[in-house]
Design a protein around this motif. Sequence first.
Motif, short mmCIF file in Angstrom:
data_model
loop_
_atom_site.label_atom_id
_atom_site.label_comp_id
_atom_site.label_asym_id
_atom_site.label_seq_id
_atom_site.Cartn_x
_atom_site.Cartn_y
_atom_site.Cartn_z
N LEU A 164 0.86 -1.19 0.00
CA LEU A 164 0.00 0.00 0.00
C LEU A 164 0.90 1.24 0.00
CD1 LEU A 164 -2.84 -1.03 2.52
CD2 LEU A 164 -2.76 -1.35 0.06
N VAL A 165 1.70 1.35 -1.05
CA VAL A 165 2.79 2.33 -1.09
C VAL A 165 2.85 2.97 -2.49
CG1 VAL A 165 4.50 0.55 -1.76
CG2 VAL A 165 5.28 2.60 -0.56
N PRO A 166 3.19 4.27 -2.59
CA PRO A 166 3.36 4.89 -3.91
C PRO A 166 4.47 4.21 -4.71
CG PRO A 166 3.22 6.57 -2.19
CD PRO A 166 3.34 5.25 -1.49
N LEU A 167 4.34 4.23 -6.05
CA LEU A 167 5.35 3.66 -6.94
C LEU A 167 6.17 4.79 -7.55
CD1 LEU A 167 3.16 0.93 -8.70
CD2 LEU A 167 4.85 0.58 -6.88
N GLY A 183 8.97 3.25 -0.37
CA GLY A 183 9.58 2.67 0.83
C GLY A 183 8.67 2.67 2.05
N TYR A 184 9.21 2.12 3.15
CA TYR A 184 8.41 1.97 4.38
C TYR A 184 7.94 3.30 4.95
CZ TYR A 184 9.49 -3.01 4.64
OH TYR A 184 9.57 -4.36 4.40
N LYS A 185 8.68 4.39 4.69
CA LYS A 185 8.28 5.70 5.24
C LYS A 185 6.92 6.13 4.72
CE LYS A 185 12.39 8.20 6.67
NZ LYS A 185 13.42 9.15 6.32
N LYS A 186 6.62 5.73 3.48
CA LYS A 186 5.35 6.14 2.87
C LYS A 186 4.35 4.99 2.77
CE LYS A 186 6.65 10.39 1.68
NZ LYS A 186 6.06 11.56 2.33
N ALA A 187 4.77 3.79 3.16
CA ALA A 187 3.88 2.62 3.05
C ALA A 187 2.87 2.61 4.19
CB ALA A 187 4.72 1.35 3.09
N GLU A 188 1.67 2.15 3.91
CA GLU A 188 0.66 2.04 4.97
C GLU A 188 0.83 0.75 5.76
OE1 GLU A 188 -3.22 3.32 4.41
OE2 GLU A 188 -2.64 5.06 3.24
N VAL A 189 1.31 -0.30 5.09
CA VAL A 189 1.50 -1.59 5.77
C VAL A 189 2.72 -2.31 5.21
CG1 VAL A 189 -0.94 -2.01 6.34
CG2 VAL A 189 -0.06 -2.74 4.13
N MET A 190 3.03 -3.43 5.81
CA MET A 190 4.11 -4.30 5.35
C MET A 190 3.50 -5.56 4.75
SD MET A 190 6.92 -6.21 7.76
CE MET A 190 5.82 -7.51 8.35
N LYS A 191 4.05 -6.02 3.64
CA LYS A 191 3.67 -7.31 3.07
C LYS A 191 4.69 -8.34 3.53
CE LYS A 191 2.93 -9.53 -1.41
NZ LYS A 191 3.05 -9.38 -2.86
N GLY A 192 4.27 -9.59 3.73
CA GLY A 192 5.19 -10.59 4.27
C GLY A 192 5.09 -10.62 5.79
#
Length: 401
Positions: free
Chosen positions: A195-198, A340-349
Motif C-alpha cells: 500500500l505504497v506509492p510507486l 519505501g516503508y516511510k510512505k507505506a501504509e502496511v508491510m507485506k510478508g
Amino acid sequence: MSNGAVFDVAIIGAGAAGMMCAAVAGQRGRKVVLIDHATKLAEKIRISGGGRCNFTNLGTTHQQFISNNGRFCRSALLAYTPQDFLALLAKYKVAWHEKHKGQLFCDHSSEDIIHVLRAECELGKVAWRMGCTVNDINRQENQSFVLQTSTGIIRAAKLVVATGGMAIPQLGASDYGMKIARQFGLKVVEPRPALVPLTFDADTWRHFSTLAGVSLETVVATGSGKKKPQFDEDLLFTHRGLSGPAILQISSYWEPGTPIMLNLQPAQNLESALIEKKSGSRQQLLTVLAGMWPKRLVECWLENMGIAQDTRLADMPDKKIRELAALIHDWQLIPTGTAGYKKAEVMKGGVDTAELDQKTMQAKKMPDLYFIGEVVDVTGWLGGYNFQWAWASGVACGQEL
C-alpha cells in the motif's frame, strides 16, 4: 521483586491487535501485561484515515488479503466480523459513517477507537508497560517466558507478539516481531512495503513530474494471465511517480521489473468517441480531450506523443487517433521501485502462516508463543481490511489464551 513481575500473558505491542487481544484475554480472567516501547499509545491508529481511522470494511472476506496461504485468515475473519466490531463501538456510543466501498470511519476522530480499546483493557484489568523496551527474551525449562525489559524482569506463561510491521518507521515501526519469530525457529516471508506509492527513474518521469497533484479515475492492473489483479480507483501524479488509492492497491501485487497497466479513460471507448466527434468538428484535439481529463494532463500527454497542441481533431488521421486511444486505454509503465516503508501504509510478508495455527495464532512448534496482526504474513487491501484483520486475529488469540 528480584524475580520480576509474573503474568499469565505478556503481549508485546500495544497497537490495534495487541490491545484487542489483551482486552479479550483479560476479560476472560487472565492476568495480562501489555508492553510497548512507545510512550504514546497507538500512534498508528491515531493517524490512520486522516485522523478518522478507517476501522473496518463491511465487505471483508479472506479474498481481500494477500498471503502465501490465501485461506489462512479465513477462520479468524469469519469468527469476528465487522458487525462484531460495530457492536463493540455501539457499546461506547461511537458514531461512524460509510465513505464508499464499505469503508467505515469515525465521525469524530480516531481517538474514539483508542478510547474503546483502552477502556476494554481496563475492564480486563490489563497492566500497562508503556515506554518499555524488551531487551531480551528467553524460555525457561519450566516453559515460562522471561523478558528482560527496561523496567525490570517480566515472567509470563504465554507470549503474544503484536509488534506490527515495518511501515512508518518514524512512529517506531521495526522488524522486531520477525526477529522474535526467527529466534524461536519460525520461518519468515521476506517483508516489503505495501500500500505504497510507486516511483520511476528521473528520465522516464521527466515529462510527467510537472503533473504532481493531478488526479483522475483509472483502472490499474499488473501481472499476467486472466485473473490478474485490477482496481478501479483514483490515481494521483506525484513528483517522483504515482500514488492515490489505485496505485496503493496495485503496489501490494506489483513485482519489481514488471509493468503496471493503466486505463486512463475507463468510462468510455476513446477511439470510437473521437472518430465520431471528428466529422464536422472544428475543435482542437486539446479542447475535446480537456472535456474528459484535467487540461494539464492533456497538454503533457500530447507533448509526450509529439502531437502539436493546436492540432484540430478533424485533421487527425484515424490511424493516429487509434494509436492515441490505445495508449490511453493501456498505458504500460515499469516502476523502478516504491516510496519505501516511510510512505507505506502496511508491510507485506512477515511470520509465515504455515508456522501458525489459523484458529488460535499459536506457533505450531513453540506452544504458548503467538503472533497476531500485521507481523503475520497477511496483508489486506486499502480500505479498513488491515484493521479488521487486527481485531479478528487479536480476538482469536485472546479467546485461546
